[in-house]
Design an enzyme around this catalytic site. Structure first.
Site, PDB file in Angstrom:
ATOM      1  N   ASN A  79       0.855  -1.183   0.000  1.00  0.00           N
ATOM      2  CA  ASN A  79       0.000   0.000   0.000  1.00  0.00           C
ATOM      3  C   ASN A  79       0.900   1.245   0.000  1.00  0.00           C
ATOM      4  O   ASN A  79       1.676   1.449   0.934  1.00  0.00           O
ATOM      5  CB  ASN A  79      -0.891  -0.043   1.260  1.00  0.00           C
ATOM      6  CG  ASN A  79      -1.802   1.157   1.353  1.00  0.00           C
ATOM      7  OD1 ASN A  79      -1.362   2.282   1.120  1.00  0.00           O
ATOM      8  ND2 ASN A  79      -3.044   0.947   1.697  1.00  0.00           N
TER       9      ASN A  79
ATOM     10  N   ASP B 295      -0.058   4.480  -0.160  1.00  0.00           N
ATOM     11  CA  ASP B 295      -0.753   5.730   0.212  1.00  0.00           C
ATOM     12  C   ASP B 295       0.187   6.751   0.846  1.00  0.00           C
ATOM     13  O   ASP B 295       0.079   7.960   0.601  1.00  0.00           O
ATOM     14  CB  ASP B 295      -1.842   5.449   1.264  1.00  0.00           C
ATOM     15  CG  ASP B 295      -3.014   4.677   0.712  1.00  0.00           C
ATOM     16  OD1 ASP B 295      -3.086   4.499  -0.515  1.00  0.00           O
ATOM     17  OD2 ASP B 295      -3.859   4.248   1.522  1.00  0.00           O
ATOM     18  N   HIS B 296       1.097   6.259   1.710  1.00  0.00           N
ATOM     19  CA  HIS B 296       1.865   7.215   2.503  1.00  0.00           C
ATOM     20  C   HIS B 296       3.036   7.841   1.757  1.00  0.00           C
ATOM     21  O   HIS B 296       3.640   8.794   2.242  1.00  0.00           O
ATOM     22  CB  HIS B 296       2.259   6.594   3.837  1.00  0.00           C
ATOM     23  CG  HIS B 296       1.027   6.294   4.650  1.00  0.00           C
ATOM     24  ND1 HIS B 296       0.132   7.285   4.993  1.00  0.00           N
ATOM     25  CD2 HIS B 296       0.495   5.129   5.093  1.00  0.00           C
ATOM     26  CE1 HIS B 296      -0.891   6.737   5.636  1.00  0.00           C
ATOM     27  NE2 HIS B 296      -0.690   5.435   5.711  1.00  0.00           N
TER      28      HIS B 296
ATOM     29  N   HIS C  11      -5.596   3.653  -1.565  1.00  0.00           N
ATOM     30  CA  HIS C  11      -6.913   4.002  -1.025  1.00  0.00           C
ATOM     31  C   HIS C  11      -7.272   5.400  -1.511  1.00  0.00           C
ATOM     32  O   HIS C  11      -6.618   6.374  -1.136  1.00  0.00           O
ATOM     33  CB  HIS C  11      -6.842   3.959   0.508  1.00  0.00           C
ATOM     34  CG  HIS C  11      -8.159   4.177   1.190  1.00  0.00           C
ATOM     35  ND1 HIS C  11      -8.323   3.998   2.544  1.00  0.00           N
ATOM     36  CD2 HIS C  11      -9.375   4.560   0.719  1.00  0.00           C
ATOM     37  CE1 HIS C  11      -9.584   4.258   2.866  1.00  0.00           C
ATOM     38  NE2 HIS C  11     -10.237   4.613   1.779  1.00  0.00           N
TER      39      HIS C  11
ATOM     40  N   ARG D 137      -9.403   8.121  -0.922  1.00  0.00           N
ATOM     41  CA  ARG D 137     -10.337   8.558   0.121  1.00  0.00           C
ATOM     42  C   ARG D 137     -11.209   9.685  -0.393  1.00  0.00           C
ATOM     43  O   ARG D 137     -10.803  10.452  -1.278  1.00  0.00           O
ATOM     44  CB  ARG D 137      -9.574   9.010   1.369  1.00  0.00           C
ATOM     45  CG  ARG D 137      -8.814   7.901   2.060  1.00  0.00           C
ATOM     46  CD  ARG D 137      -8.255   8.371   3.379  1.00  0.00           C
ATOM     47  NE  ARG D 137      -9.294   8.507   4.370  1.00  0.00           N
ATOM     48  CZ  ARG D 137      -9.519   7.620   5.342  1.00  0.00           C
ATOM     49  NH1 ARG D 137      -8.750   6.558   5.477  1.00  0.00           N
ATOM     50  NH2 ARG D 137     -10.507   7.795   6.190  1.00  0.00           N
TER      51      ARG D 137
ATOM     52  N   ARG E 172      -7.002  12.888   0.796  1.00  0.00           N
ATOM     53  CA  ARG E 172      -5.909  13.371   1.659  1.00  0.00           C
ATOM     54  C   ARG E 172      -4.541  12.861   1.214  1.00  0.00           C
ATOM     55  O   ARG E 172      -3.534  13.447   1.530  1.00  0.00           O
ATOM     56  CB  ARG E 172      -6.168  12.984   3.116  1.00  0.00           C
ATOM     57  CG  ARG E 172      -6.053  11.513   3.399  1.00  0.00           C
ATOM     58  CD  ARG E 172      -6.174  11.226   4.868  1.00  0.00           C
ATOM     59  NE  ARG E 172      -7.519  11.455   5.375  1.00  0.00           N
ATOM     60  CZ  ARG E 172      -7.965  10.915   6.506  1.00  0.00           C
ATOM     61  NH1 ARG E 172      -7.182  10.166   7.232  1.00  0.00           N
ATOM     62  NH2 ARG E 172      -9.203  11.133   6.906  1.00  0.00           N
TER      63      ARG E 172
ATOM     64  N   GLU F 288      -8.673   0.506  -2.782  1.00  0.00           N
ATOM     65  CA  GLU F 288      -9.529   0.543  -1.595  1.00  0.00           C
ATOM     66  C   GLU F 288     -10.407   1.780  -1.691  1.00  0.00           C
ATOM     67  O   GLU F 288      -9.906   2.870  -2.009  1.00  0.00           O
ATOM     68  CB  GLU F 288      -8.691   0.657  -0.323  1.00  0.00           C
ATOM     69  CG  GLU F 288      -7.811  -0.520  -0.052  1.00  0.00           C
ATOM     70  CD  GLU F 288      -6.896  -0.243   1.134  1.00  0.00           C
ATOM     71  OE1 GLU F 288      -6.942   0.850   1.722  1.00  0.00           O
ATOM     72  OE2 GLU F 288      -6.121  -1.139   1.462  1.00  0.00           O
TER      73      GLU F 288
ATOM     74  N   THR G  88      -8.201   3.786   8.498  1.00  0.00           N
ATOM     75  CA  THR G  88      -9.394   2.943   8.584  1.00  0.00           C
ATOM     76  C   THR G  88      -9.454   2.287   9.965  1.00  0.00           C
ATOM     77  O   THR G  88      -8.493   1.658  10.391  1.00  0.00           O
ATOM     78  CB  THR G  88      -9.355   1.860   7.480  1.00  0.00           C
ATOM     79  OG1 THR G  88      -8.959   2.493   6.266  1.00  0.00           O
ATOM     80  CG2 THR G  88     -10.699   1.204   7.312  1.00  0.00           C
TER      81      THR G  88
ATOM     82  N   GLU H 294     -10.888  -9.256   3.016  1.00  0.00           N
ATOM     83  CA  GLU H 294      -9.621  -8.901   3.646  1.00  0.00           C
ATOM     84  C   GLU H 294      -9.896  -8.769   5.135  1.00  0.00           C
ATOM     85  O   GLU H 294     -10.730  -7.952   5.559  1.00  0.00           O
ATOM     86  CB  GLU H 294      -9.063  -7.580   3.089  1.00  0.00           C
ATOM     87  CG  GLU H 294      -7.740  -7.229   3.777  1.00  0.00           C
ATOM     88  CD  GLU H 294      -7.096  -5.958   3.242  1.00  0.00           C
ATOM     89  OE1 GLU H 294      -7.396  -5.552   2.099  1.00  0.00           O
ATOM     90  OE2 GLU H 294      -6.283  -5.376   3.985  1.00  0.00           O
TER      91      GLU H 294
ATOM     92  N   HIS I 269      -3.601  -4.358   7.718  1.00  0.00           N
ATOM     93  CA  HIS I 269      -3.757  -3.163   8.541  1.00  0.00           C
ATOM     94  C   HIS I 269      -2.924  -3.276   9.814  1.00  0.00           C
ATOM     95  O   HIS I 269      -3.169  -4.143  10.647  1.00  0.00           O
ATOM     96  CB  HIS I 269      -5.211  -2.849   8.909  1.00  0.00           C
ATOM     97  CG  HIS I 269      -5.381  -1.368   9.152  1.00  0.00           C
ATOM     98  ND1 HIS I 269      -4.961  -0.752  10.296  1.00  0.00           N
ATOM     99  CD2 HIS I 269      -5.870  -0.390   8.347  1.00  0.00           C
ATOM    100  CE1 HIS I 269      -5.203   0.542  10.195  1.00  0.00           C
ATOM    101  NE2 HIS I 269      -5.745   0.793   9.027  1.00  0.00           N
TER     102      HIS I 269
HETATM  103  N1  PXP Z   1      -5.807  -2.894   4.175  1.00  0.00           N
HETATM  104  C1  PXP Z   1      -6.746  -1.921   4.252  1.00  0.00           C
HETATM  105  C2  PXP Z   1      -8.149  -2.271   3.890  1.00  0.00           C
HETATM  106  C3  PXP Z   1      -6.394  -0.616   4.623  1.00  0.00           C
HETATM  107  O1  PXP Z   1      -7.368   0.327   4.690  1.00  0.00           O
HETATM  108  C4  PXP Z   1      -5.050  -0.328   4.888  1.00  0.00           C
HETATM  109  C5  PXP Z   1      -4.659   1.085   5.220  1.00  0.00           C
HETATM  110  O2  PXP Z   1      -4.955   1.929   4.172  1.00  0.00           O
HETATM  111  C6  PXP Z   1      -4.109  -1.352   4.786  1.00  0.00           C
HETATM  112  C7  PXP Z   1      -4.508  -2.630   4.449  1.00  0.00           C
HETATM  113  C8  PXP Z   1      -2.650  -1.120   5.054  1.00  0.00           C
HETATM  114  O3  PXP Z   1      -2.489  -0.808   6.409  1.00  0.00           O
HETATM  115  P1  PXP Z   1      -1.060  -0.324   6.919  1.00  0.00           P
HETATM  116  O4  PXP Z   1      -0.758   0.947   6.215  1.00  0.00           O
HETATM  117  O5  PXP Z   1      -1.278  -0.150   8.395  1.00  0.00           O
HETATM  118  O6  PXP Z   1      -0.088  -1.409   6.591  1.00  0.00           O
END
Ligand code: PXP
Length: 257
Positions: free
Chosen positions: A9, A11-12, A45, A47, A51, A72, A103, A153, A196
Site C-alpha cells: 500500500n 498511500d503514505h 486508497h 479517500r 488526503r 480501496e 481505517t 480482507e 492493517h
Molecule cells: N488494508 C486496508 C483495507 C487498509 O485500509 C489499509 C490502510 O490503508 C491497509 C490494508 C494497510 O495498512 P497499513 O498501512 O497499516 O499497513
C-alpha cells in the site's frame, strides 16, 4: 508468481507529497520499485477527502502497474463510478469516516448492506473483483459470502494493537479470531487476504495462517523505506551540492583568468 502474495500500500508516499504540495515523492515512481523488489501488487486508497492518493494517481497506476492493482474505497456512488471507469483488478470496499486517522475497523455489512450490494453488483458488471474489508468474525465472513463478494480482507488492526499485551494474551486471542475467520472464508471458497497495522515483527504469526493468501502492508514499509533510504538520499544531496559548488569555483577561476 507467488501463491502467498504481498500487495504494498503506497498511500503514505502520497501523504508525504500532499504535505508540501510538491510533485514528489510520486507514488507512480514508488510502484515499480515495489514490484521490482517482489511485491505482487499495489494497493491504494482513494479517500473521499483525497488526503493522499489522487484520482490521477489511480488512473496512471492502472497503466503502469504490472501486477495486481487493488483500489480501496468506500461503497459510494462517486467511488464506484471512478472504479468502473479506471477498472483496477480488485476493489476492496472499506468503511470510511472523514475524521479518522486511518481505517478504524471492518465494514459493518449488516448496517450498510444495501450500498455494499449495490456497489458489488456494479463492480461485478464492470468485471472488477470485489473484496470486503471486514473484522475477523464468523458473522462478517458469512455475510460477505451472502452478499456475493468473492474476496475478503481480514482486519488485523486489533491483533496488531493487542499483541503487546502479553499478560492478558489478548494478541493470541485476536490471532485465533484471524485463524478461525480465515479458515471459514477459505471453506466458503473466498479468497482471503489480511492487513492493517502489520509490521516487520507482528507479521510472522499472520503469515503463518495457511488460509491467508495475501497481505496488504503499507505504513510499516513506507516508514522503513525512509530509514533504509536515508543514507543514499543524503549522499545524493551532498553530491548535488558539491557539483553546484564546483561550478562556482570554475566560474570564479574563469573570471580571474
Ligand atoms: N488494508 C486496508 C483495507 C487498509 O485500509 C489499509 C490502510 O490503508 C491497509 C490494508 C494497510 O495498512 P497499513 O498501512 O497499516 O499497513
Amino acid at each position: 508468481m507467488s501463491t502467498f502474495r504481498l500487495h504494498v500500500n503506497i498511500d503514505h508516499v502520497a501523504t508525504l507529497r500532499q504535505a508540501r504540495g510538491t510533485p514528489y515523492p510520486d507514488p507512480l515512481w514508488a510502484a515499480p520499485l515495489c514490484e521490482l523488489a517482489g511485491a505482487d501488487g499495489i494497493t491504494v486508497h482513494l479517500r473521499e477527502d483525497r488526503r493522499h492518493i489522487q484520482d490521477r494517481d489511480v488512473r496512471l497506476l492502472r497503466e503502469t502497474v504490472r501486477g495486481v492493482l487493488n483500489l480501496e474505497m468506500a461503497a459510494t456512488d462517486e467511488m464506484v463510478k471512478i472504479a468502473c471507469a479506471i477498472k483496477p483488478d480488485v476493489v476492496t470496499l472499506v468503511p470510511e469516516k472523514r475524521a479518522e486517522q486511518t481505517t478504524e475497523g471492518g465494514l459493518n455489512i449488516k448496517a450498510s448492506r444495501k450500498s455494499v450490494e449495490k456497489a458489488i453488483a456494479a463492480l461485478k458488471k464492470a468485471r472488477i473483483q470485489v473484496s470486503l474489508f471486514i473484522d475477523p468474525t464468523e458473522e462478517a465472513v458469512k455475510l460477505s459470502h451472502d452478499v456475493g463478494a468473492p474476496r475478503i480482507e481480514l482486519h488485523t488492526g486489533d491483533y496488531c494493537e493487542k499483541q503487546h499485551d502479553v499478560r492478558a494474551q489478548a494478541g493470541e486471542r485476536e490471532l485465533e479470531r484471524l485463524r478461525n475467520s480465515a479458515q471459514l472464508g477459505s471453506e466458503l471458497g473466498l479468497h482471503v487476504a489480511a492487513g492493517h497495522g502489520l509490521d516487520y515483527i507482528n507479521v510472522a504469526p499472520v503469515a503463518a495462517i495457511a488460509a491467508v493468501t495475501e497481505l496488504n502492508i503499507g505504513h510499516a514499509i513506507v516508514s522503513r523505506a525512509v530509514l533504509v533510504g536515508m543514507e543514499c538520499a543524503v549522499r545524493e544531496m551532498r553530491d548535488a551540492m558539491d557539483r553546484g559548488r564546483s561550478q562556482l569555483v570554475h566560474a570564479t577561476h574563469g573570471a580571474r583568468g
